[in-house]
Design an enzyme around this catalytic site. Sequence first.
Site, PDB file in Angstrom:
ATOM      1  N   GLU A  20       0.840   3.890   1.878  1.00  0.00           N
ATOM      2  CA  GLU A  20       1.336   4.301   3.196  1.00  0.00           C
ATOM      3  C   GLU A  20       2.556   3.489   3.619  1.00  0.00           C
ATOM      4  O   GLU A  20       3.490   4.021   4.233  1.00  0.00           O
ATOM      5  CB  GLU A  20       0.258   4.118   4.272  1.00  0.00           C
TER       6      GLU A  20
ATOM      7  N   CYS B 103      -2.416  -0.529   7.469  1.00  0.00           N
ATOM      8  CA  CYS B 103      -1.662   0.736   7.440  1.00  0.00           C
ATOM      9  C   CYS B 103      -1.818   1.501   8.753  1.00  0.00           C
ATOM     10  O   CYS B 103      -0.867   2.135   9.218  1.00  0.00           O
ATOM     11  CB  CYS B 103      -2.098   1.573   6.245  1.00  0.00           C
TER      12      CYS B 103
ATOM     13  N   HIS C  16       0.833  -1.200   0.000  1.00  0.00           N
ATOM     14  CA  HIS C  16       0.000   0.000   0.000  1.00  0.00           C
ATOM     15  C   HIS C  16       0.876   1.263   0.000  1.00  0.00           C
ATOM     16  O   HIS C  16       2.037   1.226   0.438  1.00  0.00           O
ATOM     17  CB  HIS C  16      -0.902   0.009   1.235  1.00  0.00           C
TER      18      HIS C  16
ATOM     19  N   CYS D 263      -6.233   1.700   5.794  1.00  0.00           N
ATOM     20  CA  CYS D 263      -6.855   0.436   6.202  1.00  0.00           C
ATOM     21  C   CYS D 263      -6.278  -0.004   7.553  1.00  0.00           C
ATOM     22  O   CYS D 263      -5.410   0.657   8.122  1.00  0.00           O
ATOM     23  CB  CYS D 263      -6.598  -0.633   5.135  1.00  0.00           C
TER      24      CYS D 263
END
Lengths: 137, 137
Positions: free
Chosen positions: A48, A79, A46, A76
């Site tokens: 992040e 993260c 992801h 999410c």
Amino acid sequence: MRLAIIEAQKAFDSDEVPVGAVIVAGDRVVGRGHNLVETLTDVTAHAEMQAITAAASALGGKYLQDCTIYVTVEPCVMCAGALAWSQISRIVYGASDPKRGYNRFGKVLLHPRTEVVSGVLESECEKLMTDFFAKLR
Amino acid sequence: MRLAIIEAQKAFDSDEVPVGAVIVAGDRVVGRGHNLVETLTDVTAHAEMQAITAAASALGGKYLQDCTIYVTVEPCVMCAGALAWSQISRIVYGASDPKRGYNRFGKVLLHPRTEVVSGVLESECEKLMTDFFAKLR
């Protein structure tokens, strides 16, 4: 957040769910990333996560206590957990993600000293997402 | 779990919090990892994260639907979130982690089809952790 949107656009252009993130320490960008899940065949890739790894590397320390992450979509659970470990000072996000976002569980997933600001450039961040999913149909 | 303990021992020997993980598909090990947070100066470098990335790479697909992860310590929120994204079939862990483990929030952090088994070789997994923290004092 403008820089995070540029990152999200890169994801969009690579047929990735368009999420972008930038980490800032003072007035310096120390990490950036965009979603690379499909490109790397890796659910952990992801935006992040890339930005956290890049920022820690740039700063030479694993904690991001004096940093702000700007991310185009609500993080999410994964993260949020990573941001908690990083002890980041501030999370600024654009669009909400009621289905996958950490807010289903609340701020308890984050580090207690992390401040959160939401809805920044929300409509632009959200438009990238809705355009992306419309393109898939 | 014996293989996961070998991974955890590697972390112990590198002065890392001793957590190890192995991912198995059928009777084949497709990913393994140990905690590398200090070595890589990266809070995202947990054993499970390395193992997930390695397994997806070995299998050529981002989902681990027919896989089991063996991990010496209960996964944290970040790793639970990553395991949820991976849709892994089964999580088998050794020692519990009441302070940092995902169970503070419950199975709701995982994918609904993921089965969990806990307490496997628990005392050996836990001993590595208590020996590590005793060494620090």
